[in-house]
Design an enzyme around this catalytic site. Sequence first.
Site, PDB file in Angstrom:
ATOM      1  N   ASP A  35       0.848  -1.185   0.000  1.00 45.02           N
ATOM      2  CA  ASP A  35       0.000   0.000   0.000  1.00 45.02           C
ATOM      3  C   ASP A  35       0.890   1.244   0.000  1.00 45.02           C
ATOM      4  OD1 ASP A  35      -1.714   2.226   1.189  1.00 45.02           O
ATOM      5  OD2 ASP A  35      -3.182   0.605   1.102  1.00 45.02           O
ATOM      6  N   ILE A  36       0.530   2.257  -0.787  1.00 44.30           N
ATOM      7  CA  ILE A  36       1.355   3.466  -0.860  1.00 44.30           C
ATOM      8  C   ILE A  36       1.192   4.353   0.376  1.00 44.30           C
ATOM      9  CG2 ILE A  36       1.485   3.499  -3.378  1.00 44.30           C
ATOM     10  CD1 ILE A  36      -0.611   5.793  -3.308  1.00 44.30           C
ATOM     11  N   ASN A  92     -12.914  -3.265   2.448  1.00 43.28           N
ATOM     12  CA  ASN A  92     -13.825  -2.130   2.553  1.00 43.28           C
ATOM     13  C   ASN A  92     -14.775  -2.213   1.363  1.00 43.28           C
ATOM     14  OD1 ASN A  92     -12.452  -1.096   4.807  1.00 43.28           O
ATOM     15  ND2 ASN A  92     -10.992  -0.055   3.494  1.00 43.28           N
ATOM     16  N   GLY A  98     -15.034   3.392   3.433  1.00 41.99           N
ATOM     17  CA  GLY A  98     -13.665   3.792   3.149  1.00 41.99           C
ATOM     18  C   GLY A  98     -13.088   3.240   1.865  1.00 41.99           C
ATOM     19  N   GLN A  99     -13.891   2.569   1.050  1.00 42.81           N
ATOM     20  CA  GLN A  99     -13.374   2.083  -0.230  1.00 42.81           C
ATOM     21  C   GLN A  99     -13.169   3.281  -1.152  1.00 42.81           C
ATOM     22  OE1 GLN A  99     -15.823  -0.792  -2.340  1.00 42.81           O
ATOM     23  NE2 GLN A  99     -14.194  -1.238  -3.798  1.00 42.81           N
ATOM     24  N   HIS A 105     -10.497  -5.548  -3.304  1.00 47.02           N
ATOM     25  CA  HIS A 105      -9.144  -5.738  -2.776  1.00 47.02           C
ATOM     26  C   HIS A 105      -9.186  -6.004  -1.282  1.00 47.02           C
ATOM     27  CE1 HIS A 105      -9.973  -1.382  -2.534  1.00 47.02           C
ATOM     28  NE2 HIS A 105      -9.108  -1.315  -1.535  1.00 47.02           N
TER      29      HIS A 105
END
Length: 119
Positions: A35-36, A92, A98-99, A105
């Site tokens: 995750d970034i 999510n 919060g998606q 994913h």
Amino acid sequence: MAGEPQADCLFCKIVSGEVPATVVRETETTVAFRDINPQAPTHVLVIPKAHYKDAAALAAASPELLADVLREAAEVAAEDKVDATGYRIVFNTGSGAGQTVFHAHAHVLGGRGLQWPPG
């Protein structure tokens, strides 16, 4: 159409290689990448290569592909050595949860205390 790549989807672009990502695992059906904006020392996203808008759509259309995502989540946890201490798998579903990328994913989170409820 469900399962088909979407031109405006960030994760479809990661699958195709059009957008770079730090890939940690890849199978015939899934891609796992860091995750970034990590929320824990281990924060990896596991996605199906096929496009489904969220976990519910994926489960309804392709339960075997959802199983692949979950199996890869466990492999990510083992490779990052958080399987023994515990990890969380989060989907999510919907913007209210919060998606922000509408391609199913799983977030694999571990490596720190993860109290419940989160946040």
